[in-house]
Design an enzyme around this catalytic site. Structure first.
Site, PDB file in Angstrom:
ATOM      1  N   ARG A 138       0.836  -1.203   0.000  1.00 48.57           N
ATOM      2  CA  ARG A 138       0.000   0.000   0.000  1.00 48.57           C
ATOM      3  C   ARG A 138       0.869   1.251   0.000  1.00 48.57           C
ATOM      4  O   ARG A 138       2.077   1.198   0.228  1.00 48.57           O
ATOM      5  CB  ARG A 138      -0.909   0.005   1.241  1.00 48.57           C
ATOM      6  CG  ARG A 138      -0.133   0.031   2.541  1.00 48.57           C
ATOM      7  CD  ARG A 138      -0.973   0.409   3.736  1.00 48.57           C
ATOM      8  NE  ARG A 138      -0.234   0.258   4.983  1.00 48.57           N
ATOM      9  CZ  ARG A 138       0.673   1.119   5.434  1.00 48.57           C
ATOM     10  NH1 ARG A 138       0.970   2.204   4.737  1.00 48.57           N
ATOM     11  NH2 ARG A 138       1.296   0.905   6.578  1.00 48.57           N
ATOM     12  N   ASP A 193       3.334   5.277   5.044  1.00 44.88           N
ATOM     13  CA  ASP A 193       4.485   4.926   5.870  1.00 44.88           C
ATOM     14  C   ASP A 193       4.098   3.758   6.784  1.00 44.88           C
ATOM     15  O   ASP A 193       3.462   2.808   6.351  1.00 44.88           O
ATOM     16  CB  ASP A 193       4.930   6.170   6.666  1.00 44.88           C
ATOM     17  CG  ASP A 193       6.391   6.139   7.064  1.00 44.88           C
ATOM     18  OD1 ASP A 193       6.740   5.350   7.947  1.00 44.88           O
ATOM     19  OD2 ASP A 193       7.187   6.913   6.490  1.00 44.88           O
ATOM     20  N   VAL A 194       4.473   3.817   8.052  1.00 41.05           N
ATOM     21  CA  VAL A 194       4.208   2.722   8.985  1.00 41.05           C
ATOM     22  C   VAL A 194       2.974   3.027   9.824  1.00 41.05           C
ATOM     23  O   VAL A 194       2.738   4.181  10.210  1.00 41.05           O
ATOM     24  CB  VAL A 194       5.427   2.460   9.894  1.00 41.05           C
ATOM     25  CG1 VAL A 194       5.764   3.693  10.737  1.00 41.05           C
ATOM     26  CG2 VAL A 194       5.187   1.254  10.802  1.00 41.05           C
ATOM     27  N   ILE A 199      -5.243   6.125   6.566  1.00 43.85           N
ATOM     28  CA  ILE A 199      -5.540   5.661   5.206  1.00 43.85           C
ATOM     29  C   ILE A 199      -4.244   5.266   4.518  1.00 43.85           C
ATOM     30  O   ILE A 199      -3.244   5.978   4.589  1.00 43.85           O
ATOM     31  CB  ILE A 199      -6.244   6.770   4.395  1.00 43.85           C
ATOM     32  CG1 ILE A 199      -7.630   7.055   4.975  1.00 43.85           C
ATOM     33  CG2 ILE A 199      -6.359   6.385   2.915  1.00 43.85           C
ATOM     34  CD1 ILE A 199      -8.325   8.246   4.340  1.00 43.85           C
ATOM     35  N   GLY A 208      -6.842   0.292   2.389  1.00 41.06           N
ATOM     36  CA  GLY A 208      -7.949   1.188   2.695  1.00 41.06           C
ATOM     37  C   GLY A 208      -7.769   2.025   3.933  1.00 41.06           C
ATOM     38  O   GLY A 208      -6.850   2.837   4.005  1.00 41.06           O
ATOM     39  N   ALA A 231      -8.247   2.548   8.495  1.00 39.60           N
ATOM     40  CA  ALA A 231      -8.280   1.950   9.833  1.00 39.60           C
ATOM     41  C   ALA A 231      -8.801   3.001  10.801  1.00 39.60           C
ATOM     42  O   ALA A 231      -8.224   4.083  10.919  1.00 39.60           O
ATOM     43  CB  ALA A 231      -6.889   1.479  10.248  1.00 39.60           C
ATOM     44  N   CYS A 235       2.472   6.763  10.741  1.00 41.68           N
ATOM     45  CA  CYS A 235       2.374   7.342   9.395  1.00 41.68           C
ATOM     46  C   CYS A 235       3.548   8.270   9.084  1.00 41.68           C
ATOM     47  O   CYS A 235       3.469   9.096   8.166  1.00 41.68           O
ATOM     48  CB  CYS A 235       1.052   8.070   9.209  1.00 41.68           C
ATOM     49  SG  CYS A 235      -0.391   6.992   9.455  1.00 41.68           S
TER      50      CYS A 235
END
Length: 225
Positions: free
Chosen positions: A86, A89-90, A154, A166, A168, A184
């Site tokens: 995706r 980032d993390v 996202i 998608g 969370a 992120c």
């Protein structure tokens, strides 16, 4: 009042699958299968709603230093660590979080990646509003925010205009897990959940139903279980 995103065009069907708690690898495998089926036109659009066992996922743009502890140490503490396809980032997924994986064909009328991400944000903004929480966007950043804190993340993948991965949405998520990463890749901001904001436990299934309802409205789909 009419939904401002609504149109007079017939709504496309949306199959909704509520999968309960699923290992990340199993969710990834299912997505890959459904994307191929959707690209071939053998199934309608899908929305997968689920929880994951505790896992850190690194997107294509992830910087390894944003995971603050060695992967082996995290695994010993009960967290899986996955590099995935995706964007972004993390981030962390775990119990108490509603994860939504839309498998949508954006052709012919929604082939706009920026619009797609903004629409996912809108789904979570509306869900927050159902609980009296004023959420919104932050210029230059992705996701759904309440003040300085992110409540919905996202990270998406789009292949031949069919989406996967998608959003969370944090409901009763263990927010301490985010202390093990730079969420992120964004420093100086926090992470929150409905439980923290409301001071009470919110049923996960209830939130999943609200996310599903708003998703169908924003994306002009006819949701069926």
């Amino acid at each position: 009042m009419q939904d401002p995103t609504a149109s007079d065009a017939p709504r496309r069907p949306l199959g909704v699958r509520r999968l309960g708690r699923l290992a990340y690898a199993a969710g990834l495998e299912l997505q890959q299968k459904l994307v191929a089926e959707r690209q071939a036109g053998r199934i309608p659009d899908q929305l997968l709603l689920l929880e994951h066992a505790p896992v850190f996922t690194l997107g294509r743009n992830a910087q390894k230093e944003h995971v603050l502890f060695p992967a082996e140490l995290l695994r010993r503490r009960g967290y899986e660590v996955f590099e995935t396809g995706r964007g972004g980032d993390v981030t962390y997924h775990g119990p108490g979080q509603v994860v939504g994986y839309p498998i949508l064909d954006l052709a012919p009328d929604r082939r706009d990646v920026h619009r797609y991400v903004r629409d996912l944000e809108e789904v979570m903004i509306r869900t927050c509003a159902d609980y009296g929480v004023a959420a919104g966007r932050v210029a230059g950043l992705t996701g759904t925010w309440v003040g300085q804190d992110k409540i919905g993340a996202i990270g998406v993948r789009i292949s031949r205009w069919v989406t996967s991965h998608g959003f969370a949405f944090n409901v009763t998520t263990d927010l301490a897990a985010f202390d093990l990463i730079v969420p992120c890749g964004i420093r100086g901001r926090g992470v929150t959940s409905l439980e923290r904001l409301l001071g009470r436990v919110v049923p996960l299934a209830e939130v999943g139903d609200r996310l599903c309802s708003h998703f169908a409205a924003v994306f002009e789909r006819d949701a069926t279980a």
